[in-house]
Design a protein around this motif. Structure first.
Motif, PDB file in Angstrom:
ATOM      1  N   ASP A 134       0.424  -1.169  -0.060  1.00 24.20           N
ATOM      2  CA  ASP A 134       0.238  -0.250   0.205  1.00 24.20           C
ATOM      3  C   ASP A 134       1.242   1.564   0.119  1.00 24.20           C
ATOM      4  OD1 ASP A 134      -2.854   1.236  -0.265  1.00 24.20           O
ATOM      5  OD2 ASP A 134      -2.249   1.482   1.770  1.00 24.20           O
ATOM      6  N   THR A 135       1.943   1.183   1.134  1.00 17.55           N
ATOM      7  CA  THR A 135       2.845   2.909   1.372  1.00 17.55           C
ATOM      8  C   THR A 135       3.779   2.514   0.104  1.00 17.55           C
ATOM      9  OG1 THR A 135       3.672   2.047   2.935  1.00 17.55           O
ATOM     10  CG2 THR A 135       1.835   3.206   3.245  1.00 17.55           C
ATOM     11  N   GLY A 136       4.224   1.305  -0.792  1.00 16.28           N
ATOM     12  CA  GLY A 136       5.174   1.233  -1.900  1.00 16.28           C
ATOM     13  C   GLY A 136       4.975   2.400  -2.510  1.00 16.28           C
ATOM     14  N   GLU A 137       6.121   2.260  -3.652  1.00 13.29           N
ATOM     15  CA  GLU A 137       6.038   3.294  -4.943  1.00 13.29           C
ATOM     16  C   GLU A 137       5.028   2.232  -5.918  1.00 13.29           C
ATOM     17  OE1 GLU A 137      10.462   3.447  -3.043  1.00 13.29           O
ATOM     18  OE2 GLU A 137       8.734   2.465  -3.123  1.00 13.29           O
ATOM     19  N   LEU A 138       4.945   1.647  -5.790  1.00 11.12           N
ATOM     20  CA  LEU A 138       4.460   0.508  -7.137  1.00 11.12           C
ATOM     21  C   LEU A 138       2.988   1.033  -6.483  1.00 11.12           C
ATOM     22  CD1 LEU A 138       6.073  -2.387  -7.932  1.00 11.12           C
ATOM     23  CD2 LEU A 138       6.683  -0.480  -9.294  1.00 11.12           C
ATOM     24  N   VAL A 139       1.506   0.992  -7.899  1.00  5.80           N
ATOM     25  CA  VAL A 139       0.624   0.771  -7.725  1.00  5.80           C
ATOM     26  C   VAL A 139      -0.001  -0.435  -7.374  1.00  5.80           C
ATOM     27  CG1 VAL A 139      -1.757   1.253  -8.419  1.00  5.80           C
ATOM     28  CG2 VAL A 139       0.452   2.957  -8.855  1.00  5.80           C
ATOM     29  N   ASP A 140      -0.663  -0.845  -6.483  1.00  8.73           N
ATOM     30  CA  ASP A 140      -0.406  -3.080  -6.045  1.00  8.73           C
ATOM     31  C   ASP A 140      -2.043  -2.982  -6.721  1.00  8.73           C
ATOM     32  OD1 ASP A 140       1.001  -2.271  -3.502  1.00  8.73           O
ATOM     33  OD2 ASP A 140      -0.622  -1.629  -2.100  1.00  8.73           O
ATOM     34  N   ARG A 141      -2.812  -2.149  -7.210  1.00 15.15           N
ATOM     35  CA  ARG A 141      -3.859  -2.678  -7.865  1.00 15.15           C
ATOM     36  C   ARG A 141      -3.014  -3.014  -9.780  1.00 15.15           C
ATOM     37  NH1 ARG A 141      -7.285   0.895 -10.043  1.00 15.15           N
ATOM     38  NH2 ARG A 141      -6.767   2.855  -8.923  1.00 15.15           N
ATOM     39  N   ALA A 142      -2.412  -2.226  -9.647  1.00 15.49           N
ATOM     40  CA  ALA A 142      -2.035  -2.573 -11.335  1.00 15.49           C
ATOM     41  C   ALA A 142      -0.794  -3.792 -11.255  1.00 15.49           C
ATOM     42  CB  ALA A 142      -0.888  -1.410 -11.672  1.00 15.49           C
ATOM     43  N   VAL A 143      -0.008  -3.868 -10.195  1.00 12.50           N
ATOM     44  CA  VAL A 143       0.298  -5.055 -10.320  1.00 12.50           C
ATOM     45  C   VAL A 143      -0.254  -6.483  -9.550  1.00 12.50           C
ATOM     46  CG1 VAL A 143       1.776  -6.376  -8.850  1.00 12.50           C
ATOM     47  CG2 VAL A 143       2.314  -4.084  -8.723  1.00 12.50           C
ATOM     48  N   ALA A 144      -1.022  -6.259  -9.156  1.00 12.88           N
ATOM     49  CA  ALA A 144      -2.195  -7.351  -9.047  1.00 12.88           C
ATOM     50  C   ALA A 144      -3.062  -7.833 -10.129  1.00 12.88           C
ATOM     51  CB  ALA A 144      -3.339  -6.633  -7.419  1.00 12.88           C
ATOM     52  N   GLU A 145      -3.619  -7.023 -10.615  1.00 14.10           N
ATOM     53  CA  GLU A 145      -3.769  -7.225 -12.292  1.00 14.10           C
ATOM     54  C   GLU A 145      -3.130  -8.080 -12.625  1.00 14.10           C
ATOM     55  OE1 GLU A 145      -7.277  -4.025 -14.874  1.00 14.10           O
ATOM     56  OE2 GLU A 145      -4.901  -3.582 -14.335  1.00 14.10           O
ATOM     57  N   ARG A 146      -2.160  -7.115 -13.501  1.00 12.39           N
ATOM     58  CA  ARG A 146      -1.161  -7.616 -14.259  1.00 12.39           C
ATOM     59  C   ARG A 146      -0.710  -9.195 -13.880  1.00 12.39           C
ATOM     60  NH1 ARG A 146       4.843  -5.105 -15.445  1.00 12.39           N
ATOM     61  NH2 ARG A 146       3.810  -3.992 -16.551  1.00 12.39           N
ATOM     62  N   ALA A 147      -1.106  -9.394 -12.591  1.00 11.97           N
ATOM     63  CA  ALA A 147      -0.548 -11.217 -12.024  1.00 11.97           C
ATOM     64  C   ALA A 147      -1.705 -11.388 -11.588  1.00 11.97           C
ATOM     65  CB  ALA A 147       0.049 -10.657 -10.339  1.00 11.97           C
ATOM     66  N   GLY A 148      -2.730 -11.595 -12.745  1.00  9.39           N
ATOM     67  CA  GLY A 148      -3.701 -12.183 -12.417  1.00  9.39           C
ATOM     68  C   GLY A 148      -4.625 -12.942 -11.009  1.00  9.39           C
ATOM     69  N   ILE A 149      -4.863 -11.460 -10.528  1.00  7.53           N
ATOM     70  CA  ILE A 149      -4.902 -11.603  -8.625  1.00  7.53           C
ATOM     71  C   ILE A 149      -6.489 -11.539  -8.600  1.00  7.53           C
ATOM     72  CG2 ILE A 149      -5.209 -10.789  -6.664  1.00  7.53           C
ATOM     73  CD1 ILE A 149      -3.313 -12.016  -6.828  1.00  7.53           C
ATOM     74  N   GLY A 150      -7.405  -9.952  -9.588  1.00  7.34           N
ATOM     75  CA  GLY A 150      -8.330 -10.279 -10.335  1.00  7.34           C
ATOM     76  C   GLY A 150      -7.994  -9.306 -11.288  1.00  7.34           C
ATOM     77  N   TRP A 151      -9.667  -8.165 -11.308  1.00 12.53           N
ATOM     78  CA  TRP A 151      -9.578  -7.206 -12.265  1.00 12.53           C
ATOM     79  C   TRP A 151     -10.644  -5.844 -11.700  1.00 12.53           C
ATOM     80  CZ3 TRP A 151     -13.671 -10.533 -11.535  1.00 12.53           C
ATOM     81  CH2 TRP A 151     -14.614 -10.024 -11.484  1.00 12.53           C
ATOM     82  N   SER A 157     -11.304  -1.299  -7.195  1.00 11.80           N
ATOM     83  CA  SER A 157     -11.087  -2.002  -6.526  1.00 11.80           C
ATOM     84  C   SER A 157     -10.647  -3.120  -7.209  1.00 11.80           C
ATOM     85  CB  SER A 157     -11.828  -2.093  -5.572  1.00 11.80           C
ATOM     86  OG  SER A 157     -12.547  -0.770  -4.378  1.00 11.80           O
ATOM     87  N   ILE A 158      -9.454  -3.775  -7.030  1.00 11.88           N
ATOM     88  CA  ILE A 158      -9.272  -5.162  -7.845  1.00 11.88           C
ATOM     89  C   ILE A 158     -10.336  -6.219  -6.850  1.00 11.88           C
ATOM     90  CG2 ILE A 158      -8.116  -6.945  -7.960  1.00 11.88           C
ATOM     91  CD1 ILE A 158      -6.796  -4.709  -9.263  1.00 11.88           C
ATOM     92  N   ILE A 159     -11.106  -7.256  -7.693  1.00 21.83           N
ATOM     93  CA  ILE A 159     -12.104  -7.733  -8.117  1.00 21.83           C
ATOM     94  C   ILE A 159     -11.707  -8.629  -8.777  1.00 21.83           C
ATOM     95  CG2 ILE A 159     -14.769  -7.967  -8.319  1.00 21.83           C
ATOM     96  CD1 ILE A 159     -15.078  -5.506  -8.915  1.00 21.83           C
ATOM     97  N   THR A 160     -11.637  -9.724  -7.562  1.00 19.15           N
ATOM     98  CA  THR A 160     -10.885 -11.276  -7.532  1.00 19.15           C
ATOM     99  C   THR A 160     -12.271 -12.148  -7.723  1.00 19.15           C
ATOM    100  OG1 THR A 160     -11.373 -12.179  -5.107  1.00 19.15           O
ATOM    101  CG2 THR A 160      -9.191 -11.115  -5.910  1.00 19.15           C
ATOM    102  N   PRO A 161     -12.556 -13.511  -8.537  1.00 17.03           N
ATOM    103  CA  PRO A 161     -13.638 -14.319  -8.633  1.00 17.03           C
ATOM    104  C   PRO A 161     -13.854 -14.449  -7.315  1.00 17.03           C
ATOM    105  CG  PRO A 161     -12.018 -14.393 -10.653  1.00 17.03           C
ATOM    106  CD  PRO A 161     -11.640 -13.880  -9.410  1.00 17.03           C
TER     107      PRO A 161
END
Length: 377
Positions: A134-151, A157-161
């Motif tokens: 959360d407080t790091g430089e990268l955007v958590d949602r962008a990383v999670a989306e690219r990694a297939g965690i959710g859309w 918000s990242i939404i997971t199935p």
């Protein structure tokens, strides 16, 4: 080193330590994200809590030497309390959003990431990491989306199935070259329920948030809350769940996998009036373990004053009048003046007239004058 085998071992170990979802992504720059972040800044939509350097937010190589991949994790959190307390006249309660239930999620996810780092290091001693929550430089949602965690949903918000959007996110940049996972196809479709339900119109359009209008952001500010937003606050003390609560993907989603995420109902739905006089030590003892306490007691107390006005809680007038007379902080005195006027009545009018005789702060005087004007209408 067979990184495909190691990847499967990491996935298996992640389940053992209570990571609910894990995904692997390339460490290439997030080029599409960069344009959006620049646009957010141009429109003054950013909250100000983010990393200021956009280059660092979109280029892993700017913050890590020779990154090869990023591991993203998600932990599901509860959406319902096991024990519910209800407020009533004379005993009104505020509420902390679900993302502040239980132990601070930064602490919880950092613990899981640390365990993951230790496990990988035991397999590959030369492995290097940079973990963040959360407080790091990268955007958590962008990383999670690219990694297939959710859309990335229209509610930002990242939404997971598996768990809807009730998940905390964290990530780890590494020098190990893992095969990336496939992103998940977006499933929001034509649904606009989150946009339609946003109390202040902060969701400008699907996936675009004007933070300066977002109640979750506004509850964390320390200055006077702009008057146009006060009536929308309701009894929220920290955060806002509306855009998640209305999401069809969150229907029936409620997970109690992690003991440290279980809410104490008295803490996440505290009585409002006692908060007005709570000291720093008592505040830290009671709320310090929660993520919602990170800005200190001042925003919570200001929001509690606004919440009492929302309920038009006449029994709280003596406490609010005490704040107006004695609190050394202009924001508290001014907000109390506004709340007293909202509750109304002869006692309220007399208190404002008395306060006007002694008040010297221009912003507080403005609140008092506006309150008196509304009572004289």
């Amino acid at each position: 080193m067979n990184y495909d085998v190691l990847k499967q071992e990491i996935i298996a170990y992640s389940r053992e330590i209570g990571i609910d979802k894990i995904g692997f992504a390339s460490a290439a720059p997030f080029l599409e994200l960069k344009d959006r972040l620049v646009r957010q800044q141009e429109l003054n939509y950013a909250s100000g809590f983010e990393e200021k350097d956009i280059e660092k937010r979109v280029e892993p190589a700017k913050i890590f030497d020779q990154p090869r991949s990023i591991i993203a994790i998600a932990l599901a959190y509860p959406s319902k309390m096991k024990e519910v307390v209800k407020g009533k006249r004379g005993e009104r309660r505020g509420v902390f959003c679900r993302a502040s239930w239980g132990e601070d999620y930064h602490t919880v996810l950092r613990d899981r990431l640390s365990q993951l780092e230790a496990f990988i290091s035991s397999k590959v001693p030369e492995a290097r990491f940079r973990s963040m929550v959360d407080t790091g430089e990268l955007v958590d949602r962008a990383v999670a989306e690219r990694a297939g965690i959710g859309w990335s949903g229209k509610n930002c918000s990242i939404i997971t199935p598996d768990f809807g959007s009730y998940v905390y996110l964290g990530e780890m940049i590494t020098n190990l070259p893992f095969e990336p996972d496939e992103p998940i196809e977006e499933r929001c479709g034509t649904c606009t329920k989150c946009i339609d339900a946003c109390p202040t119109g902060a969701l400008v359009q699907g996936g675009q948030l004007n933070s300066s209008r977002c109640i979750a952001f506004l509850t964390q500010t320390k200055d006077f809350m702009p008057e146009e937003f006060r009536d929308h606050l309701g009894n929220r003390l920290y955060g806002c769940d509306t855009c998640q609560a209305v999401c069809p993907e969150n229907k029936g989603m409620d997970f109690h996998f992690h003991e440290e995420m279980e809410p104490s109902s008295e803490e996440v739905k505290p009585l409002l009036e006692p908060l007005l006089q709570i000291g720093n030590k008592k505040f830290k003892e009671r709320f310090g373990y929660m993520s919602g306490s990170w800005r200190g007691k001042k925003p919570i107390q200001r929001n509690a004053i606004i919440a009492l006005a929302h309920f038009k809680e006449t029994s709280a007038l003596p406490s609010l009048i005490q704040v107006l007379k004695e609190d050394v902080r202009p924001v508290m005195r001014g907000t109390a003046a506004w709340a007293i006027a909202k509750i109304g009545g002869l006692e309220a009018k007399e208190a404002l007239l008395k306060a006007k005789e002694k008040e010297t702060d221009p912003e507080v005087r403005k609140e008092i004058d506006q309150g008196l004007a509304s009572l004289n209408q």
